[in-house]
Write a protein that holds these residues in place. Sequence first.
Motif, PDB file in Angstrom:
ATOM      1  N   ASP A 131       0.832  -1.206   0.000  1.00  0.00           N
ATOM      2  CA  ASP A 131       0.000   0.000   0.000  1.00  0.00           C
ATOM      3  C   ASP A 131       0.866   1.255   0.000  1.00  0.00           C
ATOM      4  N   THR A 132       0.318   2.322  -0.565  1.00  0.00           N
ATOM      5  CA  THR A 132       0.936   3.635  -0.446  1.00  0.00           C
ATOM      6  C   THR A 132       0.732   4.141   0.983  1.00  0.00           C
ATOM      7  N   ILE A 133       1.762   4.745   1.568  1.00  0.00           N
ATOM      8  CA  ILE A 133       1.649   5.236   2.937  1.00  0.00           C
ATOM      9  C   ILE A 133       1.862   6.741   2.982  1.00  0.00           C
ATOM     10  N   ASN A 134       1.258   7.378   3.977  1.00  0.00           N
ATOM     11  CA  ASN A 134       1.471   8.796   4.210  1.00  0.00           C
ATOM     12  C   ASN A 134       2.761   8.978   4.996  1.00  0.00           C
ATOM     13  N   SER A 135       3.657   9.808   4.487  1.00  0.00           N
ATOM     14  CA  SER A 135       4.960   9.968   5.120  1.00  0.00           C
ATOM     15  C   SER A 135       5.426  11.409   4.943  1.00  0.00           C
ATOM     16  N   MET A 136       6.737  11.606   4.951  1.00  0.00           N
ATOM     17  CA  MET A 136       7.320  12.935   4.861  1.00  0.00           C
ATOM     18  C   MET A 136       8.451  12.932   3.850  1.00  0.00           C
ATOM     19  N   ASN A 137       8.554  13.993   3.085  1.00  0.00           N
ATOM     20  CA  ASN A 137       9.692  14.173   2.198  1.00  0.00           C
ATOM     21  C   ASN A 137      10.920  14.492   3.048  1.00  0.00           C
ATOM     22  N   PRO A 138      11.957  13.624   3.049  1.00  0.00           N
ATOM     23  CA  PRO A 138      13.098  13.842   3.948  1.00  0.00           C
ATOM     24  C   PRO A 138      13.959  15.040   3.556  1.00  0.00           C
ATOM     25  N   ARG A 139      13.795  15.514   2.339  1.00  0.00           N
ATOM     26  CA  ARG A 139      14.602  16.650   1.888  1.00  0.00           C
ATOM     27  C   ARG A 139      13.950  17.981   2.266  1.00  0.00           C
ATOM     28  N   TRP A 140      12.625  18.054   2.103  1.00  0.00           N
ATOM     29  CA  TRP A 140      11.935  19.332   2.305  1.00  0.00           C
ATOM     30  C   TRP A 140      11.039  19.356   3.549  1.00  0.00           C
ATOM     31  N   GLY A 141      10.719  18.177   4.100  1.00  0.00           N
ATOM     32  CA  GLY A 141       9.918  18.132   5.318  1.00  0.00           C
ATOM     33  C   GLY A 141       8.424  18.190   5.115  1.00  0.00           C
ATOM     34  N   ASN A 142       7.956  18.268   3.876  1.00  0.00           N
ATOM     35  CA  ASN A 142       6.523  18.347   3.623  1.00  0.00           C
ATOM     36  C   ASN A 142       5.903  16.952   3.566  1.00  0.00           C
ATOM     37  N   PRO A 143       4.611  16.825   3.882  1.00  0.00           N
ATOM     38  CA  PRO A 143       3.949  15.515   3.797  1.00  0.00           C
ATOM     39  C   PRO A 143       3.947  15.000   2.363  1.00  0.00           C
ATOM     40  N   MET A 144       4.048  13.689   2.205  1.00  0.00           N
ATOM     41  CA  MET A 144       3.953  13.082   0.878  1.00  0.00           C
ATOM     42  C   MET A 144       3.529  11.630   1.015  1.00  0.00           C
ATOM     43  N   ASP A 145       2.854  11.121  -0.013  1.00  0.00           N
ATOM     44  CA  ASP A 145       2.507   9.711  -0.071  1.00  0.00           C
ATOM     45  C   ASP A 145       3.658   8.962  -0.724  1.00  0.00           C
ATOM     46  N   LYS A 146       4.030   7.816  -0.144  1.00  0.00           N
ATOM     47  CA  LYS A 146       5.147   7.041  -0.672  1.00  0.00           C
ATOM     48  C   LYS A 146       4.669   5.662  -1.117  1.00  0.00           C
ATOM     49  N   HIS A 147       5.025   5.305  -2.348  1.00  0.00           N
ATOM     50  CA  HIS A 147       4.793   3.955  -2.852  1.00  0.00           C
ATOM     51  C   HIS A 147       5.905   3.036  -2.343  1.00  0.00           C
ATOM     52  N   ARG A 148       5.617   1.760  -2.331  1.00  0.00           N
ATOM     53  CA  ARG A 148       6.680   0.816  -1.989  1.00  0.00           C
ATOM     54  C   ARG A 148       7.774   0.904  -3.047  1.00  0.00           C
ATOM     55  N   GLY A 149       9.022   0.776  -2.615  1.00  0.00           N
ATOM     56  CA  GLY A 149      10.162   0.913  -3.508  1.00  0.00           C
ATOM     57  C   GLY A 149      10.299  -0.247  -4.478  1.00  0.00           C
TER      58      GLY A 149
END
Length: 212
Positions: free
Chosen positions: A73-91
């Motif tokens: 599943d796609t999860i709600n996380s954070m962009n580690p570079r900018w700190g903004n929320p983002m959805d992440k797909h499995r790698g």
Amino acid sequence: RMYPLDEPSAFHQLHMSDELLEWIKEDEDLYTCQGDDIPQIGEKWKFERCVDQRHIPDHVYYEGYGHALESSDTINSMNPRWGNPMDKHRGPKRVVAFIRCFKELNADWISEAYKESDSESFFGNLVSQDLHLADLAMQFHWGDPVENYDIGWHADGANSALHMAISILGRRALHLSRKEEGHTVHWQNPGDFYIGTPFTVRHAVEYPKVTW
């Protein structure tokens, strides 16, 4: 050299077999495409052009993000570079499979390392939830070199309290500044990977000149 942090740190470099490296690469177009195709092929991982050394305009750097959890599943996380929320797909699935196998085979010492006395620490709790080694940042670098005084010394954020870096294509050098060892340089070629704590150690990465 960069003055080291007064914190305990760990670093251990390993190497996977040639067969395993080829198995990881053969199932993902991202490792065989041309540089201009990265944003399209890596669209679900939100690859973007990044600039860390503005005075080296011909060093090209792309970074994308995913997760290495068991769930697809796609999860709600954070962009580690900018700190903004983002959805992440499995790698990429075979990279994720490698990470998950590593975690399973090394579960005992990882759990023990992040315990505090008889109770779990904050990071120990993350380990018990299978959230360690699960925040993926994928990078491509080529073009002019980043070396000598141009390398960017830093310490990572808390999500790198336990960190694994895997070299799949090309080579780079990790510079570490530690109190006992001093300034050490560790070259990584395809198939090399390391486990460490860049949250507690100043480090920098050198990239040699290379065409795509």
